[in-house]
Write a protein that holds these residues in place. Structure first.
Motif, mmCIF file in Angstrom:
data_model
loop_
_atom_site.group_PDB
_atom_site.id
_atom_site.type_symbol
_atom_site.label_atom_id
_atom_site.label_comp_id
_atom_site.label_asym_id
_atom_site.label_seq_id
_atom_site.Cartn_x
_atom_site.Cartn_y
_atom_site.Cartn_z
ATOM 1 N N GLY A 182 -10.649 -1.936 -0.442
ATOM 2 C CA GLY A 182 -12.102 -1.856 -0.455
ATOM 3 C C GLY A 182 -12.621 -0.453 -0.178
ATOM 4 N N ASN A 183 -13.952 -0.343 -0.106
ATOM 5 C CA ASN A 183 -14.642 0.919 0.210
ATOM 6 C C ASN A 183 -14.269 2.049 -0.739
ATOM 7 N N LYS A 184 -14.259 1.767 -2.024
ATOM 8 C CA LYS A 184 -13.956 2.795 -3.024
ATOM 9 C C LYS A 184 -14.481 2.325 -4.363
ATOM 10 N N SER A 185 -14.464 3.221 -5.345
ATOM 11 C CA SER A 185 -14.977 2.888 -6.672
ATOM 12 C C SER A 185 -14.053 1.906 -7.385
ATOM 13 N N ALA A 186 -14.602 1.203 -8.375
ATOM 14 C CA ALA A 186 -13.829 0.196 -9.101
ATOM 15 C C ALA A 186 -12.634 0.807 -9.822
ATOM 16 N N ILE A 187 -12.798 2.016 -10.360
ATOM 17 C CA ILE A 187 -11.693 2.618 -11.100
ATOM 18 C C ILE A 187 -10.561 3.017 -10.156
ATOM 19 N N ARG A 188 -10.882 3.431 -8.927
ATOM 20 C CA ARG A 188 -9.835 3.693 -7.944
ATOM 21 C C ARG A 188 -9.147 2.399 -7.534
ATOM 22 N N GLN A 189 -9.911 1.342 -7.345
ATOM 23 C CA GLN A 189 -9.315 0.051 -6.998
ATOM 24 C C GLN A 189 -8.301 -0.380 -8.055
ATOM 25 N N GLN A 190 -8.660 -0.200 -9.299
ATOM 26 C CA GLN A 190 -7.772 -0.576 -10.402
ATOM 27 C C GLN A 190 -6.481 0.243 -10.370
ATOM 28 N N PHE A 191 -6.625 1.567 -10.255
ATOM 29 C CA PHE A 191 -5.445 2.437 -10.283
ATOM 30 C C PHE A 191 -4.525 2.162 -9.100
ATOM 31 N N GLU A 192 -5.093 2.057 -7.910
ATOM 32 C CA GLU A 192 -4.272 1.946 -6.715
ATOM 33 C C GLU A 192 -3.594 0.592 -6.609
ATOM 34 N N ARG A 193 -4.248 -0.447 -7.067
ATOM 35 C CA ARG A 193 -3.610 -1.757 -7.100
ATOM 36 C C ARG A 193 -2.451 -1.736 -8.100
ATOM 37 N N ASN A 194 -2.678 -1.192 -9.298
ATOM 38 C CA ASN A 194 -1.622 -1.131 -10.302
ATOM 39 C C ASN A 194 -0.462 -0.260 -9.845
ATOM 40 N N LEU A 195 -0.774 0.822 -9.137
ATOM 41 C CA LEU A 195 0.250 1.716 -8.621
ATOM 42 C C LEU A 195 1.169 0.974 -7.649
ATOM 43 N N LEU A 196 0.570 0.246 -6.711
ATOM 44 C CA LEU A 196 1.367 -0.522 -5.765
ATOM 45 C C LEU A 196 2.196 -1.584 -6.485
ATOM 46 N N GLN A 197 1.604 -2.218 -7.473
ATOM 47 C CA GLN A 197 2.290 -3.282 -8.201
ATOM 48 C C GLN A 197 3.547 -2.760 -8.901
#
Length: 259
Positions: free
Chosen positions: A7-22
């Motif tokens: 949370g507490n970030k832009s949608a595009i960062r949320q997308q990248f960081e979730r995919n990165l962890l995955q």
């Protein structure tokens, strides 16, 4: 189940960081299931206590002062090529001429809008910028639209996407085409202090993804078009210092920085 606070970030960062962890975890523990927690915390102290609320891992800027020393483990491997520290300005389109000739001293006297709790607010203050820190991202964009702030400084990885996302509220805002503010602001993984094994899995997964080129591919898929659109290498650069960088990353510089 891995509880990833995103949370507490832009949608595009949320997308990248979730995919990165995955993709990192799939290399080592493909059966890991990620709980992608998008909860936004309006208070800095609440954000800094997410590890006491069940969070296992998150991505944040290295040295983020919201997290008390000893309350986390850090993986000192910069993510996203330091792009978040390459800041372009969001301004009202009527101010394009003014900003095209502004110098560093003049820019510091203008007001920069920064949402409450964002880690870079203190950084701008240390560098003697005129900071108005309050409200949400949406509220700060509306403040620039209405002339209550002169500009915002957003990562080159998110500025265009944010303008599109909030365009219905701020139709007169544009990305200023000539300036780049740069400070070393690497994103890294922070992990619960009792989850060292998880952090080791992420580290090993990231190493494999680097070797296969998957990290570069994810960066290109998520940010490539936006980074090219803002033309970093054609901009005048104003350098800011980052006093919160941990010692492990004290010499870090983004490879995206214009030479």
């Amino acid at each position: 189940m891995v509880h990833f606070w995103n949370g507490n970030k832009s949608a595009i960062r949320q997308q990248f960081e979730r995919n990165l962890l995955q993709i990192a975890l799939q290399k080592v523990k493909p059966k890991h299931i990620i709980n992608n927690d998008l909860t936004n915390y309006p208070k800095a102290e609440d954000e800094g206590e997410v590890f006491t609320r069940g969070t296992d891992i998150l991505v944040t800027v290295a040295g983020n002062k919201k997290f008390a020393q000893g309350s986390y483990l850090m993986l000192p491997k910069p993510l996203c090529r330091g792009l978040l520290g390459c800041r372009v300005l969001i301004i009202h389109k009527n101010k394009l001429s003014e900003f095209s000739s502004v110098n560093e001293k003049q820019l510091k006297q203008l007001s920069v809008g920064i949402p409450a709790t964002w880690a870079d607010a203190d950084l701008f203050r240390v560098n003697h910028y005129n900071v108005i820190e309050q409200g949400s991202l949406e509220e700060r964009l509306i403040a620039v639209q209405n002339g209550e702030c002169d500009y915002m400084a957003l990562g080159a990885n998110e500025a265009e996407a944010i303008l599109v996302e909030y365009g219905h509220l701020t139709p007169d805002l544009v990305v200023e085409p000539s300036l780049l503010l740069y400070y070393p602001f690497p994103l890294v993984f922070y992990c619960h202090p009792e989850q060292a094994a998880l952090l080791a899995d992420v580290e090993h997964g990231l190493e494999q993804c680097c070797a296969t080129g998957e990290l570069d591919m994810l960066f290109e898929q998520t940010y490539g078009a936006d980074v090219r659109a803002v033309k970093l290498h054609q901009r005048r650069v104003f350098h800011l210092t980052n006093p919160i960088l941990p010692s492990e990353l004290a010499d870090y510089q983004s490879d995206l920085l214009p030479i």
